[in-house]
Design an enzyme around this catalytic site. Structure first.
Site, PDB file in Angstrom:
ATOM      1  N   ASP A  63       0.857  -1.179   0.000  1.00  0.00           N
ATOM      2  CA  ASP A  63       0.000   0.000   0.000  1.00  0.00           C
ATOM      3  C   ASP A  63       0.892   1.226   0.000  1.00  0.00           C
ATOM      4  O   ASP A  63       1.885   1.279   0.737  1.00  0.00           O
ATOM      5  CB  ASP A  63      -0.908   0.004   1.226  1.00  0.00           C
ATOM      6  CG  ASP A  63      -2.102   0.928   1.072  1.00  0.00           C
ATOM      7  OD1 ASP A  63      -3.231   0.429   0.947  1.00  0.00           O
ATOM      8  OD2 ASP A  63      -1.904   2.174   1.074  1.00  0.00           O
ATOM      9  N   ARG A 188     -16.593  -9.756  -3.251  1.00  0.00           N
ATOM     10  CA  ARG A 188     -18.049  -9.765  -3.039  1.00  0.00           C
ATOM     11  C   ARG A 188     -18.313  -9.595  -1.543  1.00  0.00           C
ATOM     12  O   ARG A 188     -19.043 -10.372  -0.943  1.00  0.00           O
ATOM     13  CB  ARG A 188     -18.655 -11.072  -3.553  1.00  0.00           C
ATOM     14  CG  ARG A 188     -18.282 -11.430  -4.973  1.00  0.00           C
ATOM     15  CD  ARG A 188     -18.909 -12.752  -5.400  1.00  0.00           C
ATOM     16  NE  ARG A 188     -20.271 -12.582  -5.899  1.00  0.00           N
ATOM     17  CZ  ARG A 188     -21.147 -13.578  -6.070  1.00  0.00           C
ATOM     18  NH1 ARG A 188     -20.798 -14.820  -5.739  1.00  0.00           N
ATOM     19  NH2 ARG A 188     -22.340 -13.349  -6.546  1.00  0.00           N
ATOM     20  N   LYS A 242     -19.829  -9.032 -11.505  1.00  0.00           N
ATOM     21  CA  LYS A 242     -19.669  -8.057 -10.433  1.00  0.00           C
ATOM     22  C   LYS A 242     -20.432  -6.775 -10.732  1.00  0.00           C
ATOM     23  O   LYS A 242     -21.139  -6.233  -9.870  1.00  0.00           O
ATOM     24  CB  LYS A 242     -18.188  -7.760 -10.222  1.00  0.00           C
ATOM     25  CG  LYS A 242     -17.900  -6.647  -9.240  1.00  0.00           C
ATOM     26  CD  LYS A 242     -18.467  -6.937  -7.863  1.00  0.00           C
ATOM     27  CE  LYS A 242     -18.086  -5.833  -6.881  1.00  0.00           C
ATOM     28  NZ  LYS A 242     -18.647  -6.051  -5.540  1.00  0.00           N
ATOM     29  N   GLY A 293     -25.757   5.803  -1.629  1.00  0.00           N
ATOM     30  CA  GLY A 293     -24.384   6.219  -1.370  1.00  0.00           C
ATOM     31  C   GLY A 293     -23.421   5.053  -1.381  1.00  0.00           C
ATOM     32  O   GLY A 293     -23.770   3.934  -1.760  1.00  0.00           O
ATOM     33  N   CYS A 296     -19.723   1.927  -4.258  1.00  0.00           N
ATOM     34  CA  CYS A 296     -20.038   0.904  -5.261  1.00  0.00           C
ATOM     35  C   CYS A 296     -21.236   1.276  -6.129  1.00  0.00           C
ATOM     36  O   CYS A 296     -21.091   1.668  -7.283  1.00  0.00           O
ATOM     37  CB  CYS A 296     -20.305  -0.441  -4.572  1.00  0.00           C
ATOM     38  SG  CYS A 296     -18.911  -1.096  -3.640  1.00  0.00           S
ATOM     39  N   TYR A 356     -23.324   6.737   4.681  1.00  0.00           N
ATOM     40  CA  TYR A 356     -24.289   6.310   3.670  1.00  0.00           C
ATOM     41  C   TYR A 356     -25.155   5.140   4.116  1.00  0.00           C
ATOM     42  O   TYR A 356     -26.230   4.918   3.568  1.00  0.00           O
ATOM     43  CB  TYR A 356     -23.582   5.977   2.352  1.00  0.00           C
ATOM     44  CG  TYR A 356     -23.012   4.583   2.242  1.00  0.00           C
ATOM     45  CD1 TYR A 356     -23.741   3.570   1.629  1.00  0.00           C
ATOM     46  CD2 TYR A 356     -21.743   4.279   2.726  1.00  0.00           C
ATOM     47  CE1 TYR A 356     -23.221   2.286   1.512  1.00  0.00           C
ATOM     48  CE2 TYR A 356     -21.217   3.017   2.614  1.00  0.00           C
ATOM     49  CZ  TYR A 356     -21.957   2.018   2.010  1.00  0.00           C
ATOM     50  OH  TYR A 356     -21.439   0.750   1.904  1.00  0.00           O
ATOM     51  N   ARG A 364     -18.832   8.489   1.330  1.00  0.00           N
ATOM     52  CA  ARG A 364     -18.735   8.731  -0.107  1.00  0.00           C
ATOM     53  C   ARG A 364     -20.109   8.630  -0.758  1.00  0.00           C
ATOM     54  O   ARG A 364     -20.819   7.641  -0.611  1.00  0.00           O
ATOM     55  CB  ARG A 364     -17.781   7.726  -0.750  1.00  0.00           C
ATOM     56  CG  ARG A 364     -17.475   8.055  -2.204  1.00  0.00           C
ATOM     57  CD  ARG A 364     -16.452   7.110  -2.771  1.00  0.00           C
ATOM     58  NE  ARG A 364     -16.132   7.462  -4.137  1.00  0.00           N
ATOM     59  CZ  ARG A 364     -15.434   6.706  -4.974  1.00  0.00           C
ATOM     60  NH1 ARG A 364     -14.947   5.549  -4.549  1.00  0.00           N
ATOM     61  NH2 ARG A 364     -15.177   7.100  -6.189  1.00  0.00           N
TER      62      ARG A 364
END
Length: 472
Positions: A63, A188, A242, A293, A296, A356, A364
């Site tokens: 990362d 998932r 997906k 929200g 995804c 959300y 987000r």
């Protein structure tokens, strides 16, 4: 883990293209002789890396955020509210099964299985932004060796793996496509239950760019997913699976939201009608709300709408409907003030729940952002409470003043909008809320408030999709 790739007691140090029995490959993978790198240690990547470390004993996480890598190196978990994850990270790090680096290239050089789970956002123009994926793939390509297996987990537009990732890996590594494996294997998982989902709430989906890639990917994921693996025809089909999951939810929620807007004109409880309609086995309408929200559902439709020439009128319309719901929620409040006073100007509005969805520290695309901005633009004083958030900067930029849950009893307000029903709000003493003038107007956008409690107050309550539930 050593700087060099471990050599296997089974004489197997890779999974792709090795002419060995699958059981010997599986044993080699489980023994840790086939190092795994996980690129991206965010909310979904860290749980995945920890599960692989638990299973194989040989994982390096990459990362680019030094704070994330430092936390993992210390055995700490920077991802909040994931049951079991802090202890799993601490245990695997202490055992030497899980290490971390800020260098994707370092991870690529040390690993034989490469799992990519990095963000794939959209731009301000709703174009898929694959720049982070591209950068990681380039680093993997530099460190790629024959027999390596690359697994893409982050959501991407269909054909990305075959048309973008594969040629990039070939070009950077100089290795031909039949000498390394590549498959798309979508995550998932849901926040708050990541470990459970990774370990087998649902089958894992795998689709490779060739049959050998699919076989190798299947071998990897069957070691961590107790519910099994579903192999699909190719990587593009796996990508579509997906994306389709998200598109279904967005379109279904849009239907529910549009039906909710008929509540007053129909003069019925639309939520009741939806619930009863859903007793028919072929009907599964979702719940209406103030918007959609998260990282995804609001974005995945654009993975289909923007990159392809085929029209997508239904997907576009669903996005428009869901994006309109914050304004619809504000409009319901405005109607009340227009009828009783002089609009929203100089009123005070309290927003309950800014994330959300309940129990998840994620803002987000939260409907609360647009609601706060619209109310502030209309001249209202906007206050917000969310027990999950430590920073309210993005809301303060939209004119909102943050409060603690205890503060709400000391602040006279004209109205309350419940946006996200965190369980902490169940303890609110509604009879103790002070009003600046007249009756308190309450907008319940989720049908989550206790109507029995509210019936003991003089508040005027409007539930989105139901109508007035306490109008005396």
């Amino acid at each position: 883990m050593t700087e060099q790739r471990r050599q296997s007691d089974h004489d197997i140090d890779s999974l792709y293209g090795v002419e060995k029995p699958s059981n010997r490959q599986r044993d080699a993978f489980l023994s840790g002789s086939i190092p795994v790198a996980v690129y991206g240690l965010g909310k979904m990547g860290l749980p995945l890396a920890a599960v692989f470390a638990e299973t194989t004993g040989n994982v390096i996480g990459a990362d680019i955020d030094p704070a994330v890598v430092e936390a993992v190196t210390d055995g700490d978990c920077h991802v909040k509210r994931e049951p079991g994850l802090p202890s799993l990270v601490a245990e695997t790090v202490a055992e030497g099964a899980f290490t971390a680096t800020t260098s994707p290239l370092d991870a690529a050089k040390r690993a034989s299985v490469h799992v990519v789970i990095v963000p794939t956002p959209i731009t301000e123009d709703n174009e898929p932004d694959l720049s982070i994926l591209d950068a990681v793939v380039e680093e993997i390509g530099i460190g790629l060796e024959r027999g390596d297996l690359v697994l893409i987990e982050c959501t991407v537009p269909p054909r990305t793996t075959a048309d973008r990732v594969l040629p990039a890996l070939e070009g950077t590594s100089g290795i031909s496509r039949d000498e390394f494996g590549l498959a798309f294997c979508p995550e998932r998982t849901s926040s708050g239950q990541a470990l459970e989902d990774i370990r087998g709430s649902y089958p894992k989906i795998v689709g490779g760019v060739d049959e050998e890639s699919t076989r190798a990917a299947n071998l990897v994921y069957e070691t961590i997913n107790d519910d099994g693996v579903i192999q699909v025809t190719d990587a593009t089909t796996a990508e579509a699976v997906k994306v389709f999951e998200g598109l279904y939810r967005d379109v279904n929620i849009a239907l529910a939201n549009e039906l909710a807007t008929f509540t007053d004109e129909f003069g019925i409880d639309v939520r009741e009608a939806i619930d009863v309609a859903n007793t028919q086995p072929y009907c599964d309408i979702h719940d209406p709300g103030p918007g959609v929200g998260g990282h995804c559902i609001p974005f995945y439709p654009y993975f289909v709408i923007e990159p392809f020439e085929t029209g997508a009128p239904l997907l576009r319309t669903a996005r428009e409907v869901n994006d309109s719901m914050p304004s619809y929620t504000v409009d319901k409040l405005r109607e009340e003030f227009d009828a009783e006073r002089a609009g929203l100007t100089d009123t005070s509005v309290l927003l309950l729940g800014l994330t959300y969805r309940p129990g998840v520290e994620e803002t987000r695309a939260s409907p609360s952002l647009s609601i706060a901005e619209e109310l502030s633009a209309a001249g209202a004083d906007v206050y917000g409470v969310d027990p999950l958030l430590e920073s309210f900067e993005e809301f303060e930029e939209r004119g909102l003043t943050s409060l603690s849950l205890d503060d709400i009893y000391d602040l006279p307000v004209d109205s309350v909008i419940l946006i996200t029903p965190h369980e902490e709000f169940e303890l609110i003493r509604w009879d103790k809320l002070d009003r600046t003038d007249g009756r308190l107007i309450v907008i319940d956008s989720r049908d989550a408030l206790d109507q029995k409690v509210l019936s003991q107050t003089s508040h005027r309550v409007y539930t989105l999709g139901t109508g007035f539930t306490n109008d005396v």
